[in-house]
Motif scaffolding. Sequence first.
Motif, PDB file in Angstrom:
ATOM      1  N   ILE A  51       3.635 -46.749   5.901  1.00  0.00           N
ATOM      2  CA  ILE A  51       4.140 -47.809   5.017  1.00  0.00           C
ATOM      3  C   ILE A  51       3.417 -47.720   3.678  1.00  0.00           C
ATOM      4  O   ILE A  51       2.188 -47.823   3.620  1.00  0.00           O
ATOM      5  CB  ILE A  51       3.920 -49.210   5.635  1.00  0.00           C
ATOM      6  CG1 ILE A  51       4.627 -49.324   6.996  1.00  0.00           C
ATOM      7  CG2 ILE A  51       4.420 -50.294   4.677  1.00  0.00           C
ATOM      8  CD1 ILE A  51       4.416 -50.669   7.693  1.00  0.00           C
ATOM      9  N   HIS A  52       4.185 -47.492   2.627  1.00  0.00           N
ATOM     10  CA  HIS A  52       3.652 -47.524   1.262  1.00  0.00           C
ATOM     11  C   HIS A  52       4.079 -48.829   0.628  1.00  0.00           C
ATOM     12  O   HIS A  52       5.238 -49.017   0.277  1.00  0.00           O
ATOM     13  CB  HIS A  52       4.187 -46.353   0.430  1.00  0.00           C
ATOM     14  CG  HIS A  52       3.378 -45.105   0.587  1.00  0.00           C
ATOM     15  ND1 HIS A  52       3.372 -44.363   1.734  1.00  0.00           N
ATOM     16  CD2 HIS A  52       2.525 -44.460  -0.277  1.00  0.00           C
ATOM     17  CE1 HIS A  52       2.562 -43.312   1.579  1.00  0.00           C
ATOM     18  NE2 HIS A  52       2.046 -43.347   0.369  1.00  0.00           N
ATOM     19  N   TRP A  53       3.118 -49.718   0.514  1.00  0.00           N
ATOM     20  CA  TRP A  53       3.447 -51.024  -0.042  1.00  0.00           C
ATOM     21  C   TRP A  53       2.325 -51.491  -0.948  1.00  0.00           C
ATOM     22  O   TRP A  53       1.158 -51.503  -0.567  1.00  0.00           O
ATOM     23  CB  TRP A  53       3.652 -52.044   1.087  1.00  0.00           C
ATOM     24  CG  TRP A  53       4.477 -53.229   0.670  1.00  0.00           C
ATOM     25  CD1 TRP A  53       5.545 -53.229  -0.176  1.00  0.00           C
ATOM     26  CD2 TRP A  53       4.311 -54.577   1.105  1.00  0.00           C
ATOM     27  NE1 TRP A  53       6.061 -54.498  -0.299  1.00  0.00           N
ATOM     28  CE2 TRP A  53       5.312 -55.343   0.483  1.00  0.00           C
ATOM     29  CE3 TRP A  53       3.421 -55.207   1.961  1.00  0.00           C
ATOM     30  CZ2 TRP A  53       5.451 -56.715   0.684  1.00  0.00           C
ATOM     31  CZ3 TRP A  53       3.554 -56.573   2.173  1.00  0.00           C
ATOM     32  CH2 TRP A  53       4.562 -57.322   1.548  1.00  0.00           C
ATOM     33  N   GLY A  62       8.770 -46.350  -7.292  1.00  0.00           N
ATOM     34  CA  GLY A  62       7.785 -45.529  -6.577  1.00  0.00           C
ATOM     35  C   GLY A  62       6.348 -45.944  -6.854  1.00  0.00           C
ATOM     36  O   GLY A  62       6.064 -46.728  -7.773  1.00  0.00           O
ATOM     37  N   GLU A  63       5.450 -45.374  -6.029  1.00  0.00           N
ATOM     38  CA  GLU A  63       4.027 -45.765  -6.093  1.00  0.00           C
ATOM     39  C   GLU A  63       3.277 -45.058  -7.222  1.00  0.00           C
ATOM     40  O   GLU A  63       2.160 -45.403  -7.528  1.00  0.00           O
ATOM     41  CB  GLU A  63       3.365 -45.504  -4.733  1.00  0.00           C
ATOM     42  CG  GLU A  63       3.008 -44.058  -4.442  1.00  0.00           C
ATOM     43  CD  GLU A  63       4.230 -43.154  -4.206  1.00  0.00           C
ATOM     44  OE1 GLU A  63       5.357 -43.666  -4.134  1.00  0.00           O
ATOM     45  OE2 GLU A  63       4.036 -41.918  -4.129  1.00  0.00           O
ATOM     46  N   TRP A  64       3.947 -44.087  -7.854  1.00  0.00           N
ATOM     47  CA  TRP A  64       3.315 -43.365  -8.964  1.00  0.00           C
ATOM     48  C   TRP A  64       3.688 -43.950 -10.326  1.00  0.00           C
ATOM     49  O   TRP A  64       3.348 -43.386 -11.360  1.00  0.00           O
ATOM     50  CB  TRP A  64       3.742 -41.884  -8.923  1.00  0.00           C
ATOM     51  CG  TRP A  64       2.823 -41.033  -8.124  1.00  0.00           C
ATOM     52  CD1 TRP A  64       2.666 -41.047  -6.775  1.00  0.00           C
ATOM     53  CD2 TRP A  64       1.916 -40.039  -8.623  1.00  0.00           C
ATOM     54  NE1 TRP A  64       1.730 -40.125  -6.389  1.00  0.00           N
ATOM     55  CE2 TRP A  64       1.253 -39.479  -7.506  1.00  0.00           C
ATOM     56  CE3 TRP A  64       1.600 -39.559  -9.892  1.00  0.00           C
ATOM     57  CZ2 TRP A  64       0.293 -38.476  -7.620  1.00  0.00           C
ATOM     58  CZ3 TRP A  64       0.643 -38.550 -10.003  1.00  0.00           C
ATOM     59  CH2 TRP A  64       0.002 -38.022  -8.871  1.00  0.00           C
ATOM     60  N   PHE A 211      -7.219 -40.637   4.166  1.00  0.00           N
ATOM     61  CA  PHE A 211      -7.578 -40.536   2.746  1.00  0.00           C
ATOM     62  C   PHE A 211      -6.562 -39.715   1.971  1.00  0.00           C
ATOM     63  O   PHE A 211      -5.916 -38.814   2.508  1.00  0.00           O
ATOM     64  CB  PHE A 211      -8.943 -39.862   2.600  1.00  0.00           C
ATOM     65  CG  PHE A 211     -10.100 -40.756   2.936  1.00  0.00           C
ATOM     66  CD1 PHE A 211     -10.432 -41.823   2.110  1.00  0.00           C
ATOM     67  CD2 PHE A 211     -10.870 -40.535   4.067  1.00  0.00           C
ATOM     68  CE1 PHE A 211     -11.516 -42.652   2.410  1.00  0.00           C
ATOM     69  CE2 PHE A 211     -11.955 -41.349   4.379  1.00  0.00           C
ATOM     70  CZ  PHE A 211     -12.273 -42.403   3.546  1.00  0.00           C
ATOM     71  N   ASP A 212      -6.444 -40.051   0.703  1.00  0.00           N
ATOM     72  CA  ASP A 212      -5.579 -39.287  -0.193  1.00  0.00           C
ATOM     73  C   ASP A 212      -6.182 -39.355  -1.595  1.00  0.00           C
ATOM     74  O   ASP A 212      -6.836 -40.337  -1.945  1.00  0.00           O
ATOM     75  CB  ASP A 212      -4.162 -39.891  -0.186  1.00  0.00           C
ATOM     76  CG  ASP A 212      -3.113 -38.950  -0.764  1.00  0.00           C
ATOM     77  OD1 ASP A 212      -3.441 -37.798  -1.110  1.00  0.00           O
ATOM     78  OD2 ASP A 212      -1.938 -39.372  -0.867  1.00  0.00           O
ATOM     79  N   GLY A 213      -5.953 -38.320  -2.386  1.00  0.00           N
ATOM     80  CA  GLY A 213      -6.304 -38.391  -3.799  1.00  0.00           C
ATOM     81  C   GLY A 213      -7.515 -37.587  -4.225  1.00  0.00           C
ATOM     82  O   GLY A 213      -7.805 -37.474  -5.411  1.00  0.00           O
TER      83      GLY A 213
HETATM   84  O1  H79 Z   1       0.962 -41.442  -1.011  1.00  0.00           O
HETATM   85  C1  H79 Z   1       1.964 -40.492  -1.206  1.00  0.00           C
HETATM   86  C2  H79 Z   1       1.967 -39.941  -2.589  1.00  0.00           C
HETATM   87  O2  H79 Z   1       1.844 -40.944  -3.560  1.00  0.00           O
HETATM   88  C3  H79 Z   1       0.774 -39.063  -2.571  1.00  0.00           C
HETATM   89  N1  H79 Z   1       0.655 -38.629  -1.196  1.00  0.00           N
HETATM   90  C4  H79 Z   1       1.699 -39.236  -0.447  1.00  0.00           C
HETATM   91  C5  H79 Z   1       1.336 -39.434   0.999  1.00  0.00           C
HETATM   92  C6  H79 Z   1       0.957 -37.951  -3.479  1.00  0.00           C
HETATM   93  N2  H79 Z   1       0.181 -37.720  -4.445  1.00  0.00           N
HETATM   94  N3  H79 Z   1       0.564 -36.665  -5.087  1.00  0.00           N
HETATM   95  N4  H79 Z   1       1.583 -36.220  -4.520  1.00  0.00           N
HETATM   96  C7  H79 Z   1       1.888 -36.992  -3.495  1.00  0.00           C
HETATM   97  C8  H79 Z   1       2.268 -35.071  -4.979  1.00  0.00           C
HETATM   98  C9  H79 Z   1       2.411 -35.208  -6.424  1.00  0.00           C
HETATM   99  C10 H79 Z   1       3.649 -35.387  -6.900  1.00  0.00           C
HETATM  100  C11 H79 Z   1       3.796 -35.532  -8.313  1.00  0.00           C
HETATM  101 FE1  H79 Z   1       5.040 -36.775  -9.064  1.00  0.00          FE
HETATM  102  C12 H79 Z   1       4.669 -34.801  -9.093  1.00  0.00           C
HETATM  103  C13 H79 Z   1       3.101 -36.416  -9.101  1.00  0.00           C
HETATM  104  C14 H79 Z   1       3.617 -36.349 -10.390  1.00  0.00           C
HETATM  105  C15 H79 Z   1       4.599 -35.352 -10.388  1.00  0.00           C
HETATM  106  C16 H79 Z   1       6.229 -37.426  -7.494  1.00  0.00           C
HETATM  107  C17 H79 Z   1       7.018 -37.027  -8.527  1.00  0.00           C
HETATM  108  C18 H79 Z   1       5.426 -38.443  -7.967  1.00  0.00           C
HETATM  109  C19 H79 Z   1       5.752 -38.668  -9.258  1.00  0.00           C
HETATM  110  C20 H79 Z   1       6.730 -37.825  -9.603  1.00  0.00           C
END
Ligand code: H79
Length: 439
Positions: A51-53, A62-64, A211-213
Motif C-alpha cells: 500500500i502506497h499511501w 503518484g508518490e513521486w 527500505f527504499d531510497g
Molecule cells: O515506492 C515505489 C517507488 O516510488 C520507488 N520504489 C517503489 C517500490 C521507486 N523509486 N524509484 N523508482 C521507483 C524508480 C524510479 C522511477 C523514476 Fe520516475 C523514473 C523516477 C523518476 C523517473 C516513475 C516515473 C516515477 C516518476 C516518473
Amino acid sequence: MDMKPIGVALRSLVLLVISYQLSSAQEEYKPTPENSRSREWFQDAKFGLFIHWGVYSVLGDGEWVMNQQQIPVKIYEKIPGFFNPTDFDAKAWVQMAKGAGMKYITITSKHHDGFAMWDSKVSDYNIVKRTPYGKDVLKMLADECKKEGIKLFFYHSQLDWHHPDYFPRGNTGGSWTGRAESGDFNKYLDYMDAQLTELLTNYGDVAGIWFDGMWDRKDADWRLRKTYDLIHKLQPAALVGSNHHRAPYPGEDFQMFEKDLPGHNTTGFSTEKAVGSLPKETCETINNSWGFSLKDEQHKGKKVLIQYLVKAAGYGANFLLNVGPMPNGKIQPEHIASLKEMGDWVKEFGGTIYGTRGGPLTARDWGVTTQKGNTVYVHVLNWFDESLTIPSWGKKIKSAKIYKDKTPVKFLENDYGITLRIPKAKMDEVDTIIELEMK
Ligand code: H79
C-alpha cells in the motif's frame, strides 16, 4: 636482555587479533531463531498487499509528484492541510487483503516526501499534527491486522526530500526543494533511527521493515549495520529488506525485486544485482502507479495478475501487489474487483502456491513448477499442444492428475524426460495445474 619490546609487540599482536575478530564478527550476521522462523513463515505466505499511501494521494499524480513537479518543501507542506481521508476503514482494507488470499500488508510509513503517516514524536511533519484528519492510520491498521492475523511490514524511505539534514543531497530532491545547502547526514540518520524506534515500539509486532531510497545516495555511509542491528534488537523476529538494487548486505533477511521476477532486469534497476539465497519477494503495481494516480487506467487483468503470483512462486519469490488508495481513504473499485478475482482463484488453487518452494525446475516459457514434500505442481501458463515434455529431475512419478478435478493425467517417462498428456478440454487459460506425486 630487555624483554619489554617483545612484551609490547606481543600485546599489540593480541590486540590486533582481538580487534580483527571483533570487526569480522561485526561483518558477519547470523539471524536469531525468531528471525529464521519468520523467514520460513515469509516463504510460506507467498502473497502480500503493498500500500502506497501518503499526502501525495491528494494530487492524484503518484508518490513521486513532489520531485516530478519540483514542488518546494514550503509549498508541499500545504498538502497535508488538504488530507482528510474520512472514508478510511482499516477493517475494509484488511478484509480486502484477506479476501484476495494475502497473508501480509506492507504499507508506506514514510515515502520519499518525508511525511510520517503515524503519530511521530520526533517530528511534527506527520499525519496527526499536520492534517485535518488527525488520526494515526498506522496504529489503526496495526490493530486491525493483529485482530485478523495479517502481518504488517512498514515500507520506510531512507531518501527524504523534506528533512534539512538529508545532505549532501543525492540524485533527486535537489535545490528546487529550497532547503539550505548544508546539513549533517549523521543527524538525519539519527532521526531515521528514532522514527524506526517508534514504529518498532508502539505498533505491536512488526513483520519487517522494507527500505527504499538508498540508491539516491548510492555510496554514502548509510550506517546500515547500526540501523539493521537496532531493528533486530527491538524486534528480533522482524525481517529487514532493502530495495537498493544490489546484492543483499549483512543484516538483511530477504531480497526484493521491483517490477521484475528474480534474475530478470526489464526495468534496468538490477544490473548490479545477483539473485541470492535469502527469501525473495517481487513487487508490482496493479495498474501502472504506486501512489494514487487519477489518470492511470492501465489496470492489469485477472490473467496477468494471477500468472504473476504463480510465476513468482515458481521462482521461489513472494508476490507483493500494490494498490494506491485515494485521498478519501478508499481503494479504487477496479482494484477491489481485481483482488476479489485473485481471491476466488487462490481459494481454489492456493494449495499449489502457499507453503511451496520454487522448482524443482527453473522457470520455462511454458510455465513454472512449485513443490511441497513429495508433490510437484506443474503450472502450465502458456502451451497449446496436448502433450508437453519437461526435463526429469531424477525422481520417478507415482501419479499425475489435473489439480482442479483430480482427473488422472497420462504420462510417459523416458530418456527424453517426462511427457504429460493434457486433454484440450482440461486446459485452463490462466493456469493448468498438474499435480505430480513423486516416489
Ligand atoms: O515506492 C515505489 C517507488 O516510488 C520507488 N520504489 C517503489 C517500490 C521507486 N523509486 N524509484 N523508482 C521507483 C524508480 C524510479 C522511477 C523514476 Fe520516475 C523514473 C523516477 C523518476 C523517473 C516513475 C516515473 C516515477 C516518476 C516518473
